[in-house]
Design a protein around this motif. Structure first.
Motif, PDB file in Angstrom:
ATOM      1  N   ILE A   7       0.828  -1.209   0.000  1.00 20.95           N
ATOM      2  CA  ILE A   7       0.000   0.000   0.000  1.00 20.95           C
ATOM      3  C   ILE A   7       0.858   1.253   0.000  1.00 20.95           C
ATOM      4  O   ILE A   7       0.574   2.222  -0.720  1.00 20.95           O
ATOM      5  N   MET A   8       1.918   1.267   0.773  1.00 16.76           N
ATOM      6  CA  MET A   8       2.774   2.453   0.806  1.00 16.76           C
ATOM      7  C   MET A   8       3.440   2.678  -0.557  1.00 16.76           C
ATOM      8  O   MET A   8       3.623   3.825  -0.977  1.00 16.76           O
ATOM      9  N   HIS A   9       3.779   1.597  -1.255  1.00 12.33           N
ATOM     10  CA  HIS A   9       4.315   1.728  -2.613  1.00 12.33           C
ATOM     11  C   HIS A   9       3.255   2.358  -3.531  1.00 12.33           C
ATOM     12  O   HIS A   9       3.552   3.271  -4.310  1.00 12.33           O
ATOM     13  N   LEU A  10       2.014   1.890  -3.424  1.00  9.42           N
ATOM     14  CA  LEU A  10       0.931   2.455  -4.239  1.00  9.42           C
ATOM     15  C   LEU A  10       0.636   3.904  -3.852  1.00  9.42           C
ATOM     16  O   LEU A  10       0.351   4.737  -4.720  1.00  9.42           O
ATOM     17  N   GLU A  11       0.712   4.213  -2.573  1.00  6.04           N
ATOM     18  CA  GLU A  11       0.504   5.592  -2.135  1.00  6.04           C
ATOM     19  C   GLU A  11       1.585   6.518  -2.715  1.00  6.04           C
ATOM     20  O   GLU A  11       1.294   7.655  -3.095  1.00  6.04           O
ATOM     21  N   GLU A  12       2.805   6.032  -2.793  1.00 10.28           N
ATOM     22  CA  GLU A  12       3.872   6.836  -3.409  1.00 10.28           C
ATOM     23  C   GLU A  12       3.599   7.024  -4.897  1.00 10.28           C
ATOM     24  O   GLU A  12       3.804   8.108  -5.444  1.00 10.28           O
ATOM     25  N   ARG A  13       3.119   5.978  -5.551  1.00  8.67           N
ATOM     26  CA  ARG A  13       2.754   6.120  -6.970  1.00  8.67           C
ATOM     27  C   ARG A  13       1.607   7.104  -7.141  1.00  8.67           C
ATOM     28  O   ARG A  13       1.585   7.881  -8.100  1.00  8.67           O
ATOM     29  N   LEU A  14       0.648   7.095  -6.217  1.00  9.35           N
ATOM     30  CA  LEU A  14      -0.457   8.052  -6.266  1.00  9.35           C
ATOM     31  C   LEU A  14       0.082   9.478  -6.121  1.00  9.35           C
ATOM     32  O   LEU A  14      -0.322  10.384  -6.850  1.00  9.35           O
ATOM     33  N   ARG A  15       0.994   9.675  -5.169  1.00  8.69           N
ATOM     34  CA  ARG A  15       1.604  11.003  -4.981  1.00  8.69           C
ATOM     35  C   ARG A  15       2.279  11.465  -6.264  1.00  8.69           C
ATOM     36  O   ARG A  15       2.105  12.605  -6.707  1.00  8.69           O
ATOM     37  N   GLN A  16       3.032  10.584  -6.895  1.00  7.98           N
ATOM     38  CA  GLN A  16       3.702  10.919  -8.159  1.00  7.98           C
ATOM     39  C   GLN A  16       2.679  11.197  -9.265  1.00  7.98           C
ATOM     40  O   GLN A  16       2.891  12.080 -10.098  1.00  7.98           O
ATOM     41  N   ALA A  17       1.576  10.455  -9.263  1.00  6.44           N
ATOM     42  CA  ALA A  17       0.532  10.658 -10.278  1.00  6.44           C
ATOM     43  C   ALA A  17      -0.126  12.024 -10.135  1.00  6.44           C
ATOM     44  O   ALA A  17      -0.613  12.589 -11.114  1.00  6.44           O
ATOM     45  N   GLU A  18      -0.141  12.567  -8.929  1.00 10.38           N
ATOM     46  CA  GLU A  18      -0.653  13.925  -8.725  1.00 10.38           C
ATOM     47  C   GLU A  18       0.305  14.955  -9.322  1.00 10.38           C
ATOM     48  O   GLU A  18      -0.120  15.995  -9.820  1.00 10.38           O
ATOM     49  N   LEU A  19       1.578  14.674  -9.279  1.00  3.94           N
ATOM     50  CA  LEU A  19       2.588  15.618  -9.758  1.00  3.94           C
ATOM     51  C   LEU A  19       2.792  15.554 -11.266  1.00  3.94           C
ATOM     52  O   LEU A  19       3.064  16.576 -11.898  1.00  3.94           O
ATOM     53  N   PRO A  21       1.082  14.876 -14.490  1.00  6.02           N
ATOM     54  CA  PRO A  21       0.001  14.037 -14.000  1.00  6.02           C
ATOM     55  C   PRO A  21      -0.021  12.686 -14.721  1.00  6.02           C
ATOM     56  O   PRO A  21       0.526  12.555 -15.810  1.00  6.02           O
ATOM     57  N   ASP A  22      -0.680  11.696 -14.117  1.00  7.38           N
ATOM     58  CA  ASP A  22      -0.712  10.344 -14.660  1.00  7.38           C
ATOM     59  C   ASP A  22      -2.123   9.764 -14.574  1.00  7.38           C
ATOM     60  O   ASP A  22      -2.481   9.145 -13.576  1.00  7.38           O
ATOM     61  N   PRO A  23      -2.948   9.965 -15.603  1.00  7.63           N
ATOM     62  CA  PRO A  23      -4.312   9.441 -15.559  1.00  7.63           C
ATOM     63  C   PRO A  23      -4.352   7.917 -15.548  1.00  7.63           C
ATOM     64  O   PRO A  23      -5.305   7.327 -15.046  1.00  7.63           O
ATOM     65  N   ILE A  24      -3.318   7.262 -16.067  1.00 12.19           N
ATOM     66  CA  ILE A  24      -3.299   5.796 -16.121  1.00 12.19           C
ATOM     67  C   ILE A  24      -3.299   5.206 -14.714  1.00 12.19           C
ATOM     68  O   ILE A  24      -3.970   4.208 -14.454  1.00 12.19           O
ATOM     69  N   PHE A  25      -2.564   5.836 -13.785  1.00 13.49           N
ATOM     70  CA  PHE A  25      -2.584   5.338 -12.406  1.00 13.49           C
ATOM     71  C   PHE A  25      -4.013   5.321 -11.877  1.00 13.49           C
ATOM     72  O   PHE A  25      -4.462   4.337 -11.293  1.00 13.49           O
ATOM     73  N   PHE A  26      -4.744   6.413 -12.070  1.00 16.10           N
ATOM     74  CA  PHE A  26      -6.101   6.508 -11.540  1.00 16.10           C
ATOM     75  C   PHE A  26      -7.053   5.570 -12.283  1.00 16.10           C
ATOM     76  O   PHE A  26      -7.958   4.998 -11.669  1.00 16.10           O
ATOM     77  N   GLU A  27      -6.847   5.384 -13.570  1.00 17.28           N
ATOM     78  CA  GLU A  27      -7.656   4.431 -14.341  1.00 17.28           C
ATOM     79  C   GLU A  27      -7.469   3.020 -13.793  1.00 17.28           C
ATOM     80  O   GLU A  27      -8.433   2.266 -13.644  1.00 17.28           O
ATOM     81  N   GLU A  28      -6.228   2.654 -13.472  1.00 14.62           N
ATOM     82  CA  GLU A  28      -5.922   1.301 -13.011  1.00 14.62           C
ATOM     83  C   GLU A  28      -6.240   1.065 -11.540  1.00 14.62           C
ATOM     84  O   GLU A  28      -6.571  -0.049 -11.155  1.00 14.62           O
ATOM     85  N   HIS A  29      -6.129   2.089 -10.706  1.00 14.26           N
ATOM     86  CA  HIS A  29      -6.211   1.860  -9.263  1.00 14.26           C
ATOM     87  C   HIS A  29      -7.441   2.439  -8.582  1.00 14.26           C
ATOM     88  O   HIS A  29      -7.579   2.282  -7.362  1.00 14.26           O
ATOM     89  N   LEU A  30      -8.324   3.081  -9.317  1.00 20.05           N
ATOM     90  CA  LEU A  30      -9.638   3.437  -8.776  1.00 20.05           C
ATOM     91  C   LEU A  30     -10.630   2.396  -9.274  1.00 20.05           C
ATOM     92  O   LEU A  30     -10.719   2.153 -10.485  1.00 20.05           O
ATOM     93  N   ALA A  31     -11.369   1.785  -8.365  1.00 13.28           N
ATOM     94  CA  ALA A  31     -12.404   0.842  -8.778  1.00 13.28           C
ATOM     95  C   ALA A  31     -13.429   1.588  -9.630  1.00 13.28           C
ATOM     96  O   ALA A  31     -13.668   2.786  -9.429  1.00 13.28           O
ATOM     97  N   ASP A  32     -14.015   0.890 -10.585  1.00 11.82           N
ATOM     98  CA  ASP A  32     -14.997   1.536 -11.468  1.00 11.82           C
ATOM     99  C   ASP A  32     -16.150   2.148 -10.675  1.00 11.82           C
ATOM    100  O   ASP A  32     -16.699   3.168 -11.073  1.00 11.82           O
ATOM    101  N   ASP A  33     -16.509   1.520  -9.556  1.00 13.16           N
ATOM    102  CA  ASP A  33     -17.618   2.019  -8.747  1.00 13.16           C
ATOM    103  C   ASP A  33     -17.142   2.673  -7.444  1.00 13.16           C
ATOM    104  O   ASP A  33     -17.894   2.775  -6.478  1.00 13.16           O
ATOM    105  N   LYS A  61       4.378  20.439  -5.723  1.00 15.89           N
ATOM    106  CA  LYS A  61       4.903  19.743  -4.550  1.00 15.89           C
ATOM    107  C   LYS A  61       3.757  19.035  -3.840  1.00 15.89           C
ATOM    108  O   LYS A  61       2.682  19.622  -3.648  1.00 15.89           O
ATOM    109  N   VAL A  62       3.975  17.772  -3.480  1.00 17.33           N
ATOM    110  CA  VAL A  62       3.024  17.011  -2.675  1.00 17.33           C
ATOM    111  C   VAL A  62       3.846  16.201  -1.681  1.00 17.33           C
ATOM    112  O   VAL A  62       4.674  15.385  -2.084  1.00 17.33           O
TER     113      VAL A  62
END
Length: 115
Positions: A7-19, A21-33, A61-62
């Protein structure tokens, strides 16, 4: 790798996706619902992170701090707060996220901005 490390690895990827930006991270790691702040907003979140839909970089910065990490079988409840800086916003935001592991993959199934 332990659940916490995953989870901490994924949280770091989420932080990087905010910077980035990386829509693919959110496409892959947000459940459709996924329910975010009481609404199903996956499409909106993914679109907001597409470079062509942004007017300049949103955050420069995040920095995140993690407060609670509670495992519930295949789910993890995480609370955190982050310091965000960018041309249009500077401040601290607090979040709660629920990660669920299904079919060997972690996805965010719920989240909320906390006051």
């Amino acid at each position: 790798m332990s659940t916490r490390e995953e989870i901490m690895h994924l949280e770091e990827r989420l932080r990087q996706a905010e910077l980035d930006p990386d829509p693919i991270f959110f496409e892959e790691h947000l459940a459709d619902d996924a329910v975010l702040d009481g609404h199903q907003l996956k499409v909106k979140v993914v679109e907001a992170h597409r470079p062509e839909s942004r007017k300049g970089q949103k955050f420069t910065k995040v920095e995140m701090r993690y407060n609670t990490f509670v495992e519930h079988g295949p789910a993890v409840v995480l609370t955190c707060e982050g310091d965000y800086e960018g041309p249009q916003f500077r401040g601290t935001l607090k979040f709660m996220r629920v990660w669920l592991k299904q079919d060997g993959r972690w996805k965010i199934i719920a989240g909320a901005t906390l006051k």
